[in-house]
Write a protein that holds these residues in place. Structure first.
Motif, PDB file in Angstrom:
ATOM      1  N   LEU A 345       0.508 -13.512 -22.305  1.00 21.21           N
ATOM      2  CA  LEU A 345      -0.672 -14.619 -21.123  1.00 21.21           C
ATOM      3  C   LEU A 345      -1.432 -14.184 -20.278  1.00 21.21           C
ATOM      4  O   LEU A 345      -2.842 -14.437 -21.094  1.00 21.21           O
ATOM      5  CB  LEU A 345       0.533 -15.381 -20.642  1.00 21.21           C
ATOM      6  N   PRO A 346      -1.146 -13.429 -20.104  1.00 19.53           N
ATOM      7  CA  PRO A 346      -2.182 -12.207 -19.144  1.00 19.53           C
ATOM      8  C   PRO A 346      -2.907 -11.387 -20.011  1.00 19.53           C
ATOM      9  O   PRO A 346      -4.043 -11.227 -19.766  1.00 19.53           O
ATOM     10  CB  PRO A 346      -1.283 -11.120 -17.840  1.00 19.53           C
ATOM     11  N   LEU A 347      -2.723 -11.173 -21.003  1.00 23.24           N
ATOM     12  CA  LEU A 347      -3.550 -10.427 -22.099  1.00 23.24           C
ATOM     13  C   LEU A 347      -4.386 -11.035 -22.355  1.00 23.24           C
ATOM     14  O   LEU A 347      -5.441 -10.982 -22.878  1.00 23.24           O
ATOM     15  CB  LEU A 347      -2.670  -9.487 -23.179  1.00 23.24           C
ATOM     16  N   ILE A 348      -4.169 -12.502 -23.135  1.00 21.86           N
ATOM     17  CA  ILE A 348      -4.890 -13.019 -23.888  1.00 21.86           C
ATOM     18  C   ILE A 348      -6.069 -13.968 -22.656  1.00 21.86           C
ATOM     19  O   ILE A 348      -7.304 -13.854 -22.627  1.00 21.86           O
ATOM     20  CB  ILE A 348      -4.075 -14.805 -23.557  1.00 21.86           C
ATOM     21  N   VAL A 349      -5.325 -14.053 -21.191  1.00 25.03           N
ATOM     22  CA  VAL A 349      -6.176 -14.323 -20.274  1.00 25.03           C
ATOM     23  C   VAL A 349      -7.629 -13.619 -20.016  1.00 25.03           C
ATOM     24  O   VAL A 349      -9.004 -13.663 -19.290  1.00 25.03           O
ATOM     25  CB  VAL A 349      -5.527 -14.789 -19.154  1.00 25.03           C
ATOM     26  N   ASN A 350      -6.875 -12.374 -19.424  1.00 26.39           N
ATOM     27  CA  ASN A 350      -7.953 -11.353 -18.820  1.00 26.39           C
ATOM     28  C   ASN A 350      -8.796 -10.930 -19.891  1.00 26.39           C
ATOM     29  O   ASN A 350      -9.696 -10.537 -20.132  1.00 26.39           O
ATOM     30  CB  ASN A 350      -7.166  -9.924 -18.961  1.00 26.39           C
ATOM     31  N   GLY A 351      -7.828 -10.632 -21.773  1.00 20.87           N
ATOM     32  CA  GLY A 351      -9.314 -10.307 -23.207  1.00 20.87           C
ATOM     33  C   GLY A 351     -10.283 -11.431 -23.260  1.00 20.87           C
ATOM     34  O   GLY A 351     -11.441 -11.484 -23.309  1.00 20.87           O
ATOM     35  N   ALA A 352      -9.909 -12.696 -22.361  1.00 22.11           N
ATOM     36  CA  ALA A 352     -10.690 -13.777 -23.258  1.00 22.11           C
ATOM     37  C   ALA A 352     -12.203 -13.629 -21.766  1.00 22.11           C
ATOM     38  O   ALA A 352     -12.906 -13.798 -21.923  1.00 22.11           O
ATOM     39  CB  ALA A 352     -10.393 -15.279 -22.636  1.00 22.11           C
ATOM     40  N   ILE A 353     -11.709 -13.066 -20.495  1.00 23.51           N
ATOM     41  CA  ILE A 353     -12.545 -13.025 -19.180  1.00 23.51           C
ATOM     42  C   ILE A 353     -13.703 -12.327 -19.771  1.00 23.51           C
ATOM     43  O   ILE A 353     -14.832 -12.283 -19.821  1.00 23.51           O
ATOM     44  CB  ILE A 353     -11.668 -13.414 -17.868  1.00 23.51           C
ATOM     45  N   ILE A 354     -12.442 -10.847 -19.999  1.00 23.41           N
ATOM     46  CA  ILE A 354     -13.541  -9.979 -20.661  1.00 23.41           C
ATOM     47  C   ILE A 354     -14.667 -10.015 -22.020  1.00 23.41           C
ATOM     48  O   ILE A 354     -15.518 -10.001 -21.529  1.00 23.41           O
ATOM     49  CB  ILE A 354     -12.741  -8.298 -20.743  1.00 23.41           C
TER      50      ILE A 354
END
Length: 731
Positions: A345-354
């Motif tokens: 989940l953090p990978l998806i969230v941080n990836g989406a933000i970047i």
């Protein structure tokens, strides 16, 4: 298409009102007022830290740092060694990565030279530097955004809003409320000034601003290593907020790069360590047992935790050591892998933000800048490039949180603008009120949390008791609390019941530390201390000390403590090799030499005792301890070697160094008496009764000496005084 309707004041319908009044004098007045408000608000938020003392790493850089406590004399060595050298000596190399950040420690040395150890003054300086940082951030954001900003009314503009959110955010409490956190504060302060002066250089083309920018960059690097990320932040800001040509990029960037290279070279030279140098100790390298995949899964989890803490900073803790962030180890039941949502989940969230930031990059959206600033400044402490010694830490967010606070300010303004855009007839009223309401709610929550969290940083005992609740799986905080309970149990004036309760609590939390990390060297040592203090049990304490020595045969504390309990239980010869091993590990310390000498003395090995006590004399820092060593040498000569001449020589020196010790004069008098030097014996015994007029032994010795001199009348006079004080005496 028809023209858009005009709202009152001539602004297009749905557009936000102008950010600042048109009158430049009023504009400047508003900025001054806002800057003053930010400064006072920051001071007020942290004012309750003024009553706090030292906590956590303050001992490493201040109270127990041998360089800091030299004052000005220690500054040259501070500038040319690792930040932990003054505390650990050469042992600093055992701590992951090395730390070359001398500037804040120089300020501590200057404070010590002027005022000694004064935590309240140190806290005030931290608060002042933090308040200045908030004001500098405000002026920097004005400089960045003034050419394009058309946000909300002036009293709620984005620079002010971002700065006030930064001031209030509770994630900064560790950096500000902990005196050692000054390296974080100074690092960001000088980094912001680096960017501010660089922007002024581009805008005004004056070389003085370029020189100031480079000077501040040097100071930022010498304050904290993570300022090196401004090598990327400065050109990023140029791209978003200026029309700098390639020449300005090069004239600013190349000197900064050169300074960064020089800093890295000096850092390696003075610390002897490189970034990313691995340690085999899990408390200094959380990924020592992890696969590469597990390492990056854990990093993904911590990046998610950072976002959570920025959005909802509760609970807060200073300790994320093993195994608060679950990592693989021989003792772990659980750890983060890519099969867990905690990593995905953090990978998806941080990836989406970047991804969003990169998509908006060509449009030079402020949101994009804020996001990229956050990830750039976080990168160096994220463990992605190299291991920083701990899985995560709240103070690591101090510099990156500038990006978060700017992002939050922009989103609040845009959100309220969108809400008002559908209510055109009331937009001028609704927008500032709604923005004030939302911001007020956030600031209230942040401010209350910050103010209350500051109390937790009062001292080690208060902080550890609080944070052990929020870091229940950290071996380190349990160990720290156990050690603090033992320290508290030794405080003078403590009633026996409370003393025992403290030791029992130490035993309890140390057991939890060893449950989490069974091979925790310091916890094993402290558990041995607790068992001995609580149960007076040599076998129990010995079991834990022997475990430490099995893991690390040359462990100074393990050998020293083992020797101490054996000496106390009169296993004198058995204690000797442990003190010898401790001396080999730390030959500069006088305590193992003294205890070794005492073991020789009690084992009736006078020559070895004399040699060891003579070494003590060269090491002890004060006269009274020197006097005690001279006294023991005198006893060794007199009682074990029957060498009265040398006995008198060393006992006399003991009385010269400490003229208030009754026992020294008493044994000196005995030595003179045995040598039949009765006048000197009389003088020594007279000194004993001067120092302690109610000591019957002193009068008895005078009586015996006068009897030896065949002055019976004088002898009886002193015998009578002795019997008055102790009727049981017979002569």
């Amino acid at each position: 298409m028809g023209k858009k309707k005009q709202a009152r004041g001539g602004a297009p319908a749905g557009a936000p009102p102008r950010a600042l009044p048109a009158d430049p004098h009023l504009h400047r007045s508003i900025i001054k007022v806002q800057a003053l408000v930010l400064f006072l608000f920051s001071l007020l938020l942290y004012a309750n830290t003024l009553w706090n003392t030292y906590a956590v790493d303050d001992a490493i850089v201040i109270t127990k740092n041998t360089l800091t406590t030299q004052g000005i004399r220690g500054i040259p060595k501070i500038m040319t060694t690792d930040a932990f050298y003054g505390f650990f000596g050469e042992g600093y190399k055992l701590v992951e990565g090395g730390r070359y950040r001398p500037l804040s420690i120089v300020t501590f040395a200057l404070e010590y030279a002027l005022w000694g150890l004064n935590p309240h003054l140190s806290h005030f300086i931290n608060i002042l530097l933090f308040a200045l940082t908030v004001v500098v951030l405000y002026f920097l954001l004005i400089a960045l955004l003034q050419s394009r900003f058309q946000g909300s009314p002036w009293q709620w503009n984005i620079p002010f809003l971002a700065a006030v959110l930064f001031a209030a955010h509770p994630i900064h409490t560790e950096a500000v409320a902990n005196i050692k956190g000054r390296d974080e504060i100074m690092g960001l302060l000088f980094a912001l000034l680096t960017l501010y002066c660089a922007i002024l250089y581009v805008r005004r083309a004056r070389v003085v601003f370029l020189c100031l920018s480079l000077l501040h960059f040097i100071l930022a690097l010498l304050s904290k290593e993570n300022a090196i990320t401004y090598l990327a932040v400065v050109p990023l800001a140029f791209y978003f907020f200026t029309r700098a040509d390639i020449k300005k990029y090069l004239l600013t960037g190349l000197p900064m790069l050169a300074l960064a290279v020089v800093y890295v070279v000096l850092r390696q030279k003075f610390t002897g360590l490189q970034l990313g140098q691995s340690s085999p100790e899990i408390l200094n390298n959380p990924f020592v047992y992890s696969t590469t995949a597990e390492r990056y899964a854990t990093i993904s989890y911590t990046l998610g935790e950072y976002i959570r803490l920025l959005l909802f900073p509760h609970p807060l803790t200073h300790d994320y050591y093993f195994n608060q962030v679950p990592v693989r180890s021989p003792w772990s039941k659980d750890f983060i892998t890519w099969s867990s949502w905690k990593a995905l989940l953090p990978l998806i969230v941080n990836g989406a933000i970047i991804a969003y930031a990169l998509i908006r990059l060509p449009k030079k959206d402020i949101v994009s800048f804020a996001i990229l600033y956050y990830y750039i400044t976080l990168s160096i402490v994220s463990n992605i490039v190299f291991t920083v010694g701990i899985a995560m830490n709240e103070r690591f967010l101090y510099m990156p949180s500038v990006g978060f606070c700017l992002l939050l300010a922009v989103l609040l303004v845009r959100l309220t603008h969108r809400i008002q855009s559908g209510i055109a007839s009331h937009q001028e009223i609704l927008h500032p009120k709604l923005l004030s309401l939302l911001t007020g709610i956030i600031l209230l929550g942040y401010s209350v949390k910050t103010f209350t969290r500051n109390f937790d940083w009062k001292d080690d005992f208060t902080l550890f008791k609080k944070d052990v609740q929020h870091s229940p799986n950290s071996a380190k905080v349990h160990n720290a609390l156990g050690g603090e309970y033992l320290t508290q149990s030794e405080k003078p004036g403590l009633d026996p019941k409370t003393k025992q309760e403290y030791i029992r609590q130490a035993e309890k939390v140390l057991a939890r530390a060893l449950e989490i990390y069974p091979d925790y060297l310091n916890a094993l040592l402290l558990m041995g201390n607790a068992k001995y203090k609580l149960h007076d049990s040599l076998p129990e304490a010995r079991y834990y000390y022997e475990r430490t020595l099995k893991m690390k045969p040359n462990y100074f504390e393990g050998n020293f403590n083992m020797g101490c309990i054996l000496l106390e239980k009169n296993y004198n010869k058995e204690a000797i090799p442990y003190f010898q091993k401790a001396i080999r590990e730390k030959p500069e310390k006088f305590e193992p030499y003294y205890n070794l000498a005492e073991a020789y003395f009690k084992a009736e090995m006078p020559d070895s005792a004399i040699e060891a006590f003579k070494k003590v004399i060269t090491l002890v820092p004060d006269q009274k301890r020197k006097a005690l060593a001279y006294y023991k040498i005198g006893l060794s000569y007199g009682k074990m070697k029957n060498d009265l001449g040398n006995a008198i020589k060393y006992l006399s020196e003991a009385t010269r160094l400490d003229s208030t010790n009754v026992v020294f004069f008493e044994d000196l008098g005995v030595a003179y008496g045995l040598k039949q030097d009765y006048p000197n014996a009389i003088r020594a015994f007279e000194r004993t009764v001067q120092l302690d007029p109610k000591n019957p032994k002193g009068y008895a010795n005078l009586g015996i000496t006068y009897r030896q001199m065949q002055q019976e009348e004088k002898a009886q006079e002193y015998f009578r005084k002795a019997k008055e004080l102790n009727p049981a005496l017979n002569f």
